[in-house]
Write a protein that holds these residues in place. Structure first.
Motif, mmCIF file in Angstrom:
data_model
loop_
_atom_site.group_PDB
_atom_site.id
_atom_site.type_symbol
_atom_site.label_atom_id
_atom_site.label_comp_id
_atom_site.label_asym_id
_atom_site.label_seq_id
_atom_site.Cartn_x
_atom_site.Cartn_y
_atom_site.Cartn_z
ATOM 1 N N ASP A 20 15.172 -14.626 -45.464
ATOM 2 C CA ASP A 20 14.665 -15.240 -46.760
ATOM 3 C C ASP A 20 15.144 -16.822 -46.716
ATOM 4 O O ASP A 20 16.292 -16.963 -46.760
ATOM 5 N N ALA A 21 14.076 -17.755 -46.470
ATOM 6 C CA ALA A 21 14.544 -19.099 -46.113
ATOM 7 C C ALA A 21 14.246 -20.149 -47.660
ATOM 8 O O ALA A 21 14.440 -21.189 -47.508
ATOM 9 N N LEU A 22 13.952 -19.117 -48.712
ATOM 10 C CA LEU A 22 13.676 -19.923 -49.828
ATOM 11 C C LEU A 22 14.331 -19.725 -51.152
ATOM 12 O O LEU A 22 14.513 -20.554 -51.947
ATOM 13 N N THR A 23 14.813 -18.632 -51.299
ATOM 14 C CA THR A 23 15.500 -18.232 -52.679
ATOM 15 C C THR A 23 16.521 -19.305 -53.015
ATOM 16 O O THR A 23 17.300 -19.658 -52.168
ATOM 17 N N ASN A 24 16.365 -19.832 -54.255
ATOM 18 C CA ASN A 24 17.106 -20.652 -54.663
ATOM 19 C C ASN A 24 17.237 -22.179 -54.212
ATOM 20 O O ASN A 24 17.989 -23.053 -54.439
ATOM 21 N N CYS A 25 16.325 -22.118 -53.486
ATOM 22 C CA CYS A 25 16.127 -23.486 -52.792
ATOM 23 C C CYS A 25 14.959 -24.361 -53.634
ATOM 24 O O CYS A 25 14.047 -23.645 -54.363
ATOM 25 N N HIS A 26 14.931 -25.744 -53.426
ATOM 26 C CA HIS A 26 13.711 -26.301 -54.361
ATOM 27 C C HIS A 26 12.521 -26.185 -53.721
ATOM 28 O O HIS A 26 12.170 -26.449 -52.363
ATOM 29 N N SER A 27 11.576 -25.585 -54.645
ATOM 30 C CA SER A 27 10.214 -25.312 -54.381
ATOM 31 C C SER A 27 9.490 -26.538 -53.720
ATOM 32 O O SER A 27 8.927 -26.313 -52.659
ATOM 33 N N ASN A 28 9.173 -27.428 -54.215
ATOM 34 C CA ASN A 28 8.390 -28.362 -53.978
ATOM 35 C C ASN A 28 8.791 -29.125 -52.650
ATOM 36 O O ASN A 28 8.060 -30.026 -52.028
ATOM 37 N N CYS B 70 0.483 -16.993 -61.255
ATOM 38 C CA CYS B 70 0.671 -17.379 -59.849
ATOM 39 C C CYS B 70 2.180 -18.088 -59.615
ATOM 40 O O CYS B 70 2.357 -18.643 -58.193
ATOM 41 N N GLY B 71 2.716 -18.494 -60.518
ATOM 42 C CA GLY B 71 3.966 -19.315 -60.456
ATOM 43 C C GLY B 71 5.298 -18.371 -59.675
ATOM 44 O O GLY B 71 5.170 -17.326 -60.065
ATOM 45 N N HIS B 72 6.010 -19.220 -59.080
ATOM 46 C CA HIS B 72 7.024 -18.489 -58.370
ATOM 47 C C HIS B 72 8.293 -19.317 -58.663
ATOM 48 O O HIS B 72 9.367 -18.838 -57.888
ATOM 49 N N ASN B 73 8.400 -20.032 -59.261
ATOM 50 C CA ASN B 73 9.534 -20.697 -59.717
ATOM 51 C C ASN B 73 10.120 -21.347 -60.871
ATOM 52 O O ASN B 73 9.220 -20.997 -62.058
ATOM 53 N N ALA B 74 11.529 -21.327 -61.147
ATOM 54 C CA ALA B 74 11.786 -21.733 -62.629
ATOM 55 C C ALA B 74 12.827 -23.067 -62.324
ATOM 56 O O ALA B 74 13.706 -22.883 -61.469
ATOM 57 N N GLY B 75 12.654 -23.806 -63.020
ATOM 58 C CA GLY B 75 13.625 -25.051 -63.139
ATOM 59 C C GLY B 75 13.410 -25.711 -61.599
ATOM 60 O O GLY B 75 14.485 -26.010 -60.975
ATOM 61 N N GLU B 76 12.394 -25.478 -61.084
ATOM 62 C CA GLU B 76 11.902 -26.407 -59.687
ATOM 63 C C GLU B 76 12.534 -25.370 -58.416
ATOM 64 O O GLU B 76 12.306 -25.748 -57.129
ATOM 65 N N PHE B 77 12.907 -24.563 -58.734
ATOM 66 C CA PHE B 77 13.587 -23.651 -57.556
ATOM 67 C C PHE B 77 12.924 -22.414 -57.709
ATOM 68 O O PHE B 77 12.485 -21.558 -58.393
ATOM 69 N N TRP B 78 12.878 -21.775 -56.332
ATOM 70 C CA TRP B 78 12.324 -20.301 -56.076
ATOM 71 C C TRP B 78 13.114 -19.296 -56.521
ATOM 72 O O TRP B 78 14.402 -19.314 -56.646
ATOM 73 N N VAL B 79 12.404 -18.295 -57.440
ATOM 74 C CA VAL B 79 13.032 -17.260 -58.077
ATOM 75 C C VAL B 79 13.374 -16.125 -57.047
ATOM 76 O O VAL B 79 12.443 -16.071 -56.260
#
Length: 605
Positions: A234-242, A284-293
């Motif tokens: 899991d390379a994304l959780t709690n990381c900056h989405s954009n 289709c959104g996957h984030n909150a506050g710019e970070f991956w949920v």
């Protein structure tokens, strides 16, 4: 592998997407060119006419917010503007925007000359030294990527050769800087929000075949994210989405250019990590506050800061790569839902302004940007997004001789197929027909936006297959007519309705029956949103008042609100009022919400 139809051959016809493109185009023209260039002028030492000392600097003729001369991210918006304007030049042959774009590019060349012939950024080169020294600076590579991207599109879409000359000289600066970083601080290349650089250098290599661009792609081609994805983590959780999504574009572009399977694997692993193994909000959104949920924890992160718009746009671009490689309709379904519940829902229908986030908590209100005093990252992304539609509608399968209709957006495709000139049009067909057999048993089917009309006009008879995506939300069998004759058993395979014949001057009518679905949050199944086809509905209420009834059959407690209009559609679309509730409330498309207070997720009573 599919080939996207060149947007120069596609023109949007009247409809909601054309309306949003038009609002966006007016805004692009409205912006003052000197203000767009202000930070490039300041860096090059150019005195701007009309500016003078004033008591209140905020009254000066300048752009503010993230474009203010005091903001470290200044200059990012112009790159988006160039990309958007170039897209209009390509699809609409917009000569007024082209004249404005050409003048701006010539001024950027002037700035580059005054800066010594290579650097032409909107901030000083020393920002990159801060990266080398591991000192904080706000995303200078993000800003430069936007400028490079905009100039690239000015060349490819608007035919501005000077833009490519600017990039040729600027890339020499990057060759030296990245070369120095190999020994000084290799990490510097992967800092400052560099995610988009890999794709743009690869694109420039594909355009010019100059080895220096491939060298730059290689120097940006090994971010830590790729290693984690290849390891199946899991390379994304709690990381900056954009910051991470553009890296998937880079891997995808490298696969397009080199054919090396590693890059396709990384792109597919990214999608699996971001979507398949994570889930999404109904929009289709996957984030909150710019970070991956975290995977399937969307209820826990329901808030006023869901769905940063930049991420919606960039995930659509990732999906478009994957769709082109595989033709799998689920990628096109994802794009469709993102268009309605992101591209449209996060753009103000009258002003064209964006909302940075799309609030999904109960009693939300959209916060709109201003025309010259905010310029968030999503502001730039929005002007570019509203010019993207022509690229997403039509594809070809060259080997099989098929034309694929991926998105149902009123439009005209004009292109040559063998010896024949083909004109293909699609429109909404909400009219009354005496032939009731065309529709299903629902009494409102004749009022649906999913009654579609297609015409094929060929200069000489042309035999080929037309493939129409059957959206995942379709309930029941599509109804099909060709030249007024019903097609009793249309071929539907792998998510596509296929019609093969010799086409000359033909009319096709297709009706896709849709239905209402309650989509629950995975970690809070008592909370659900109402989705009508691909369109998320919002309740006009300042609280979660709950809903009583069978969530497997929402029509039990929702009554369509049918009204004749003189707007985009002759009949009001996707509007409902609750029945047997306390209180009863009105539901309308989330994209139709402007300043109203709304709620998307409701508790099952």
């Amino acid at each position: 592998m599919l080939r996207a139809i060149d947007k120069r051959k596609v023109t949007l016809l009247p409809g909601i997407f054309r309306e949003r493109m038009a609002v966006n185009r007016e805004y692009l023209m409205e912006l003052d060119s000197q203000c767009l260039l202000q930070n490039f002028y300041l860096e090059a030492g150019i005195v701007m006419p009309g500016l003078q000392v004033v008591d209140d600097p905020a009254t000066a003729n300048l752009h503010w917010g993230w474009e203010a001369p005091t903001c470290q991210l200044r200059g990012h918006f112009l790159g988006h503007w160039l990309s958007a304007a170039a897209a209009y030049v390509a699809s609409d042959q917009d000569m007024e925007l082209k004249a404005k774009l050409d003048k701006i590019v010539s001024e950027l060349a002037r700035c580059q000359e005054l800066n010594g012939g290579e650097w032409m950024g909107s901030f000083p080169e020393k920002y990159f030294q801060k990266l080398a020294d591991n000192r904080y600076i706000w995303s200078p590579q993000y800003v430069m990527h936007k400028t490079i991207m905009g100039l690239t599109h000015a060349y490819t879409d608007a035919g501005n050769a000077q833009a490519l000359e600017i990039l040729d000289r600027l890339s020499d600066w990057y060759i030296r800087w990245t070369d120095a970083m190999q020994s000084v601080n290799p990490h510097a290349v992967y800092s400052g929000e560099e995610g988009g650089m890999l794709e743009i250098w690869t694109s420039l290599y594909a355009i010019t075949k100059q080895e220096k661009y491939l060298t730059l792609a290689e120097r940006y081609g090994n971010p830590g994210l790729f290693g984690k994805l290849l390891e199946g983590k899991d390379a994304l959780t709690n990381c900056h989405s954009n910051a991470s999504i553009p890296l998937s574009h880079g891997a995808a572009k490298l696969y397009d250019v080199t054919g090396e399977e590693k890059w396709r694997t990384i792109t597919e692993q990214f999608w699996r990590n971001a979507v398949t193994d994570r889930g999404a909000y109904c929009t289709c959104g996957h984030n909150a506050g710019e970070f991956w949920v975290p995977p399937f924890k969307h209820g826990q992160f329901l808030s006023e800061t869901n769905q940063e718009f930049c991420t919606v746009y960039n995930m659509v671009r990732t999906a478009s790569y994957l769709f082109r490689w595989t033709s799998r309709p689920e990628y096109a379904d994802y794009i469709e839902r993102s268009l309605y519940n992101g591209f449209l829902a996060q753009q103000h229908a009258q002003t064209g302004m964006p909302t940075y986030f799309l609030p999904l908590t109960a009693g939300s209100r959209k916060k709109w940007g201003s025309k010259t005093r905010d310029f968030w990252c999503c502001h730039g992304t929005m002007v570019q997004a509203q010019a993207l539609y022509p690229e997403l509608i039509y594809y070809e399968d060259p080997e099989a001789g098929k034309l694929i209709v991926s998105q149902y957006i009123p439009s005209r495709l004009s292109y040559r197929r063998g010896e024949a000139e083909i004109c293909f049009e699609q429109t909404t067909d909400m009219k009354y027909y005496n032939d009731q057999a065309f529709f299903d048993e629902r009494d409102d089917s004749q009022l649906s936006r999913w009654a579609l009309k297609f015409t094929v006009t060929a200069s000489s008879p042309a035999a080929f297959s037309l493939l129409f995506r059957v959206p995942g939300w379709v309930k029941g069998k599509p109804t099909v007519q060709i030249n007024g004759e019903s097609v009793d058993a249309p071929e539907i395979r792998d998510g596509y309705l296929s019609l093969t014949r010799e086409w000359t001057n033909d009319t096709i009518r297709i009706f896709f029956p849709s239905g209402l679905v309650m989509e629950a949050l995975p970690d809070m199944p008592e909370l659900a949103a109402i989705v009508d086809g691909p369109i998320v509905l919002a309740g006009l209420t300042d609280r979660d008042c709950g809903l009583t009834g069978d969530f497997n059959n929402p029509r039990e407690f929702l009554m369509p609100q049918t009204e004749h209009t003189y707007a985009t559609y002759p009949w009001k679309q996707n509007s409902y009022r609750t029945r047997h509730q306390h209180p009863n409330i009105l539901f309308k498309p989330l994209y139709d919400i402007t300043d109203e207070v709304y709620t998307v997720y409701f508790t099952r009573k």
